[in-house]
Scaffold this active site. Sequence first.
Site, PDB file in Angstrom:
ATOM      1  N   GLU A  45      42.145  42.764  39.613  1.00 43.14           N
ATOM      2  CA  GLU A  45      43.234  43.179  38.717  1.00 43.14           C
ATOM      3  C   GLU A  45      42.969  43.874  37.333  1.00 43.14           C
ATOM      4  O   GLU A  45      41.874  43.056  36.807  1.00 43.14           O
ATOM      5  CB  GLU A  45      44.355  42.003  38.483  1.00 43.14           C
ATOM      6  N   LYS A 120      52.862  44.546  40.897  1.00 44.01           N
ATOM      7  CA  LYS A 120      53.002  42.823  40.852  1.00 44.01           C
ATOM      8  C   LYS A 120      54.387  42.528  40.677  1.00 44.01           C
ATOM      9  O   LYS A 120      55.249  43.019  39.966  1.00 44.01           O
ATOM     10  CB  LYS A 120      52.140  42.763  39.456  1.00 44.01           C
ATOM     11  N   CYS A 154      47.176  38.142  41.478  1.00 41.61           N
ATOM     12  CA  CYS A 154      46.980  37.174  40.559  1.00 41.61           C
ATOM     13  C   CYS A 154      48.040  36.139  40.434  1.00 41.61           C
ATOM     14  O   CYS A 154      48.123  35.368  41.135  1.00 41.61           O
ATOM     15  CB  CYS A 154      46.695  37.568  38.964  1.00 41.61           C
TER      16      CYS A 154
END
Length: 299
Positions: A45, A120, A154
């Site tokens: 990321e 995301k 993440c």
Amino acid sequence: MTQLTIGLTQYALQGIRTEQQFWDGLEARINEAAEEHAELLVFPEYTTAHLLALAPPMSYAEACHYLDGFTAKVVQFFQAAGTKHGMVILGGTHICRENGDFVNKAHLFFPDGRIETQNKLHLTPEEQNQWKLTPGSGLNMIETKWGMAAILTCYDIEFPEAARIAAERGAELILCPSYTDAASGFYRVRNTCQARAIENQLFVALSGIVGELPEERPQIDKGYGQAGLFAPCDRPFPPDGILKAGETNENMTLFATIDFSQLQENRRAGIVAPFYDRRPDLYEKERRRIPDSRVNTRR
């Protein structure tokens, strides 16, 4: 095909003076992966946020516009590299504009030119309040020659619902590009990667940022991380479920091979079967008993 050789980068932040240094650093990683016969290479990321080192410190709004200015180059670079080496490359994530808003987007580049993306889904407080990004609104299930895959970036991996839905839709591999700047953040991501592998009986591949810039940047200036490849803690895998792990905070790429036939063996003949033995009816009954005052109490 049942076997897949993966390269997982522990990408180091370091001082760069020119944009070409950035691209050369990525190319060196890709060339190393090609020499190791990796078929899939995963960058972390915020990989392209390293480009902020080339400019004076700026606000988060300015950083969004600055990074978005590299979007065409990012796509062109990774697409050409994937085609050149016959390799699937997850080019980390990149801040870019979409429908008038800024998003944290992962791009997965295939040798034939195909590009799959995943925004995301769950934004951290910093991404919500300072970056002011817009979260993704759907989960992209990605078909590969090894089977179905999904990308959970993440913080996304810390939410069991997202990984469970991916597994129910056929995912056998979850890619987790990550950026954490402290040990606590890293262990949250690392431990939940392992939890998702156990409870869904699938593989999870984690990549992260390490190192530190010589000059502070508000958005990204240091990383704490360790790449890893995780499986269920059950036969035929190692007791701890760790197939491979890098050296914490070292600038390196981790290479490992996974065998999807072993995953099928685990799902068929494991000692336990948490993916199959769940009880949705029970969970829904108990969910209805949660008082409204206990739901979303933080915000």
